[in-house]
Design an enzyme around this catalytic site. Structure first.
Site, PDB file in Angstrom:
ATOM      1  N   GLN A   1     -18.192   4.990   2.899  1.00 48.99           N
ATOM      2  CA  GLN A   1     -18.453   6.285   3.835  1.00 48.99           C
ATOM      3  C   GLN A   1     -18.506   6.669   5.019  1.00 48.99           C
ATOM      4  O   GLN A   1     -18.140   7.819   5.302  1.00 48.99           O
ATOM      5  CB  GLN A   1     -20.422   6.481   2.753  1.00 48.99           C
ATOM      6  CG  GLN A   1     -20.327   6.895   1.897  1.00 48.99           C
ATOM      7  CD  GLN A   1     -21.636   7.242   1.796  1.00 48.99           C
ATOM      8  OE1 GLN A   1     -22.310   8.033   2.031  1.00 48.99           O
ATOM      9  NE2 GLN A   1     -22.019   6.592   0.092  1.00 48.99           N
TER      10      GLN A   1
ATOM     11  N   HIS B   1      -1.363   4.036  -1.821  1.00 52.54           N
ATOM     12  CA  HIS B   1      -2.318   4.767  -1.791  1.00 52.54           C
ATOM     13  C   HIS B   1      -2.373   5.692  -2.543  1.00 52.54           C
ATOM     14  O   HIS B   1      -3.429   6.430  -2.780  1.00 52.54           O
ATOM     15  CB  HIS B   1      -2.361   5.149  -0.474  1.00 52.54           C
ATOM     16  CG  HIS B   1      -2.670   4.546   0.739  1.00 52.54           C
ATOM     17  ND1 HIS B   1      -4.020   3.589   1.020  1.00 52.54           N
ATOM     18  CD2 HIS B   1      -2.138   4.455   1.923  1.00 52.54           C
ATOM     19  CE1 HIS B   1      -3.880   2.349   1.817  1.00 52.54           C
ATOM     20  NE2 HIS B   1      -3.121   3.064   2.623  1.00 52.54           N
TER      21      HIS B   1
ATOM     22  N   TYR C   1       3.520   1.960   2.167  1.00 50.68           N
ATOM     23  CA  TYR C   1       3.991   2.118   3.176  1.00 50.68           C
ATOM     24  C   TYR C   1       5.456   2.320   3.084  1.00 50.68           C
ATOM     25  O   TYR C   1       5.923   1.846   2.302  1.00 50.68           O
ATOM     26  CB  TYR C   1       3.142   1.488   4.499  1.00 50.68           C
ATOM     27  CG  TYR C   1       2.082   1.946   4.604  1.00 50.68           C
ATOM     28  CD1 TYR C   1       1.256   3.726   5.251  1.00 50.68           C
ATOM     29  CD2 TYR C   1       0.948   1.308   3.685  1.00 50.68           C
ATOM     30  CE1 TYR C   1       0.694   3.741   5.512  1.00 50.68           C
ATOM     31  CE2 TYR C   1      -0.718   1.667   4.564  1.00 50.68           C
ATOM     32  CZ  TYR C   1      -0.455   3.420   4.822  1.00 50.68           C
ATOM     33  OH  TYR C   1      -2.156   3.546   4.965  1.00 50.68           O
TER      34      TYR C   1
ATOM     35  N   GLU D   1       1.165  -1.517  -0.423  1.00 52.75           N
ATOM     36  CA  GLU D   1       0.305   0.365  -0.005  1.00 52.75           C
ATOM     37  C   GLU D   1       1.155   1.594   0.194  1.00 52.75           C
ATOM     38  O   GLU D   1       0.185   2.559  -0.283  1.00 52.75           O
ATOM     39  CB  GLU D   1      -1.010  -0.069   1.176  1.00 52.75           C
ATOM     40  CG  GLU D   1      -2.385  -0.218   0.933  1.00 52.75           C
ATOM     41  CD  GLU D   1      -2.413  -2.309   0.514  1.00 52.75           C
ATOM     42  OE1 GLU D   1      -3.338  -2.148  -0.298  1.00 52.75           O
ATOM     43  OE2 GLU D   1      -1.485  -2.363   0.730  1.00 52.75           O
TER      44      GLU D   1
ATOM     45  N   ARG E   1       2.565  -8.938   4.163  1.00 57.09           N
ATOM     46  CA  ARG E   1       1.086  -8.277   3.594  1.00 57.09           C
ATOM     47  C   ARG E   1       2.339  -8.050   2.180  1.00 57.09           C
ATOM     48  O   ARG E   1       2.766  -6.456   2.273  1.00 57.09           O
ATOM     49  CB  ARG E   1       0.743  -7.136   4.197  1.00 57.09           C
ATOM     50  CG  ARG E   1      -0.347  -6.788   3.529  1.00 57.09           C
ATOM     51  CD  ARG E   1      -1.931  -7.297   2.996  1.00 57.09           C
ATOM     52  NE  ARG E   1      -3.120  -6.329   2.253  1.00 57.09           N
ATOM     53  CZ  ARG E   1      -3.515  -5.379   2.991  1.00 57.09           C
ATOM     54  NH1 ARG E   1      -3.454  -4.953   4.175  1.00 57.09           N
ATOM     55  NH2 ARG E   1      -4.668  -4.727   2.271  1.00 57.09           N
TER      56      ARG E   1
END
Length: 713
Positions: free
Chosen positions: A350, A263, A177, A175, A225
């Site tokens: 949301q 991201h 990081y 992701e 991961r």
């Protein structure tokens, strides 16, 4: 069990066995942070403990916490969770005790996450001093000695997690990081032993896993991961990913979990527009090349889809994160052949990710109890009441089923012939098909809880005044606009288009660029002759190499741009001079803007609407400097999406008859069509309905004030 035999089959890790193949993926919920005073009182992580206890009761095989920093620099924000000392460790024992006391066999791992250059604080560090496009601060480059210390910090963090009672750790290596920042040439410009060649760049993750295994021993789960698809031009190649996977296996990882996308990548990975199981093919490509169990992930939200991923040989395990916000009993219901009672995740973001990135505690649009287990409690009714709920939209459905489940006698009325309200419009929008699942769930729960649903019936005061309590969930009506020509036949409301399916012309202007305006634009530009969305069409539209041979999965791949479908020209207009769509969801708004931009929808801000006549729509457009320019849009149709007004016409006459009346959802507040607010408000009122005195003030969660203070100048 035969129905989901692959999903529910135990997984032997050698030193321990997981009860099933379901991994509850890591989500940062805001429950991970404990204040110093809470720690001293011994209640630091009680909310987090309650949250995981409920999921353990739901029979999840293996759960992973939200990301915990291994040191101060690794925290995602000031005050965010870290585990670097025994003082940090003690509150976590409450979490692990809560899980293990359930006795279901569920295991729990703690995720170690170093945010690197994504840190929301000025002490960010990384492989190189390159600021992330989504990061507020330029990071400091770690020295070689600091890299070594960071490796040791990971190992110390893992050892403390073991002391806290965790069954293992997940090392977040994807992701975008810190670990990813060392692996990828995109962010690692070093020339020392931690940069340069790929062998040097993967030295950091391999050293971390090696040192953790040395510290925790052989009987402790280590999940890594692994970013298997960076979705960046300068991301890892497939050959490099395989090399790292084999290296991780050699260093002793127990499970390799799939990571999809950084991201900062401009490709959707978990939003509703991503097809179900849209990335399991990535994991499947690695499966024959390693011997360690592989876990696949992203947009898996039903037992059928999860079972298929394993049965088809794509993975050994399935990771689902948000589905356990939506329904903590997901696995238990699947085991008991009650899949039709699962409250499915609709992938909206949301109340989960959008909350997290605003510093608000996470929850779930379809399940407000999520992450609020200690303060929002469903208990048997203290006194049984006869309750009438008027309206079968999101608010009315939540109110009816919650009250009935608590033991009240509930009758629900709606003049429509089917339940769903505004959800029936939403489910017809391309990319929002998951709303069908929420309607399916409520249909089941109405029957199970004994709600007496009277559909196709419009009620008045005389029908309602015999009830102890009346709840108006009657929703909204479109706000009427008035300008010269607004009554012209070419002018219609969003209800005409979305609910009544009134055809529009080839050239369309949409007045209002909130969520409804974007939905209308998506709806009218969809070509109904095209086949339903698929993994193939999704990867083509977003420029993803479906064979994963291009570097980063996207290098050199041109997206196939969508079209305006049956339309020739579409304008999306707003009064504000800010960016069109600025008020959309924090983590999904960019997707909606990108899709419409790629289709060729023209977005115009700073508009005032002068008139509609035979020439079209006359506008005056002001830029941010206040300079005005007259325009005439040659259009066949003008669709008005200019807000709503509450529909609560029964409130005053009922009150005049002495009836206790509550208003919820759009009937209480006519903002955007806000299902999150409606369901949350309904649920909170339902748990105290017999003692609540109207009007009950509803206060939605607000962004943490710290989020506005941390932006660099």
């Amino acid at each position: 069990m035969a129905k989901y035999s692959n999903l529910l089959k135990p997984l032997d890790l050698g030193f321990t066995t997981l009860n099933n193949r379901v991994l509850m993926g890591s989500m940062h919920t805001g429950l991970e942070e404990a204040s110093m005073w809470d720690r001293l009182r011994g209640t630091g992580l009680s909310k987090m403990a309650a949250y995981f206890r409920v999921r353990a009761e739901g029979q999840v095989g293996l759960m992973v916490t939200g990301g915990i920093g291994p040191n101060n620099a690794g925290r995602v924000a000031p005050g965010a969770a870290k585990l670097s000392s025994r003082f940090d460790m003690y509150p976590h024992r409450e979490v692990t005790k809560a899980v293990h006391e359930v006795g279901s066999g569920s295991k729990i791992c703690m995720q170690i996450l170093h945010s690197g250059r994504y840190a929301y604080h000025p002490f960010a560090v990384s492989a190189s001093p390159l600021q992330a496009p989504i990061g507020p601060f330029k990071p400091k480059q770690l020295s070689s000695a600091e890299v070594q210390q960071t490796v040791e910090d990971y190992a110390t963090c893992a050892a403390l997690a073991r002391d806290a009672g965790y069954d293992g750790v997940e090392v977040m290596g994807s992701e975008g990081y810190l670990i990813n920042q060392f692996i990828a040439k995109h962010t690692n410009k070093r020339t020392d032993e931690w940069g340069g060649s790929y062998e040097n760049r993967i030295r950091f993750p391999l050293a971390i896993v090696r040192r953790i295994r040395e510290k925790v021993g052989k009987d402790f789960i280590i999940i890594f991961r692994l970013s298997m698809l960076d979705l960046l031009d300068k991301g890892s190649s497939w050959e490099e990913i395989v090399q790292l996977a084999k290296g991780l296996e050699a260093e002793g990882v127990s499970i390799i979990n799939t990571g999809i996308g950084w991201h900062e990548a401009r490709v959707p990975t978990i939003a509703t527009c991503v097809p179900r199981a849209g990335f399991t093919w990535v994991t499947a490509k690695l499966k024959p090349l390693v011997g360690v169990p592989l876990c696949t992930t992203n947009r898996i939200n039903t037992p059928e889809v999860a079972e298929g991923a394993i049965a088809d040989g794509h993975a050994d395990m399935v990771s689902m994160a948000r589905p356990f916000l939506a329904d903590p009993l997901f696995v238990k219901k699947a085991m008991e052949d009650r899949a039709d009672e699962i409250n499915s995740c609709i992938g909206c973001n949301q109340a989960c990710l959008d909350h997290t990135f605003q510093g608000i505690r996470a929850s779930c649009l379809v399940n407000p109890y999520a992450c609020h287990e200690t303060e929002l409690v469903r208990a048997p009714a203290a006194e049984k009441k006869r309750i009438a709920v008027v309206g079968a939209g999101p608010a009315g459905l939540a109110m009816s089923t919650e009250c009935a489940e608590r033991g009240h006698d509930v009758t629900m009325f709606d003049e429509a012939a089917e339940i769903g309200g505004q959800f029936n419009m939403a489910k017809g929008i391309p990319g929002k098909e998951e709303f069908h699942e929420t309607i399916r769930y409520f249909n089941k729960m109405l029957v199970k809880t004994g709600v007496k649903a009277q559909l196709g019936r419009r009620v008045g005061v005389d029908d309602l005044k015999g009830f102890d309590i009346v709840v108006l969930a009657t929703g909204v009506v479109p706000r009427k606009v008035s300008f010269p020509g607004s009554s012209d036949p070419k002018v219609m409301s969003y209800l005409d288009v979305l609910r009544h399916k009134k055809p529009v012309g080839k050239r369309v202007a949409i007045i209002g660029a909130g969520g409804i305006g974007f939905d209308v634009a998506e709806f009218i530009t969809h070509d109904p002759s095209h086949p339903p969305p698929s993994v193939a069409s999704f990867t083509a539209e977003w420029g993803i190499d479906a064979t994963n041979t291009a570097r980063g999965g996207v290098g050199g791949v041109a997206p196939v741009s969508p079209t305006l479908g049956p339309c020739d020209k579409v304008w999306l207009l707003q009064r504000k001079t800010s960016k069109v769509g600025a008020g959309l969801g924090k983590t999904t708004g960019w997707i909606h803007r990108t899709v419409l931009k790629n289709k060729g929808v023209e977005m115009v801000s700073g508009c005032s609407y002068d008139k509609v006549d035979s020439e079209g729509l006359h506008l005056t457009v002001k830029d941010k400097k206040g300079e005005a320019k007259a325009m005439v849009l040659d259009v066949d149709t003008v669709v008005v999406c200019a807000g709503q007004e509450s529909l609560a016409e029964l409130k005053q006459p009922l009150e005049a008859e002495g009836v206790v009346v509550h208003t919820i959802g759009g009937a209480d507040y006519a903002g955007e069509l806000d299902a999150k607010r409606a369901i949350d408000q309904a649920t909170r009122l339902a748990v105290t309905i017999e003692s609540a005195t109207p009007p009950v003030k509803y206060e939605p969660a607000k962004p943490h004030k710290m989020m506005g203070l941390l932006k660099p100048k």
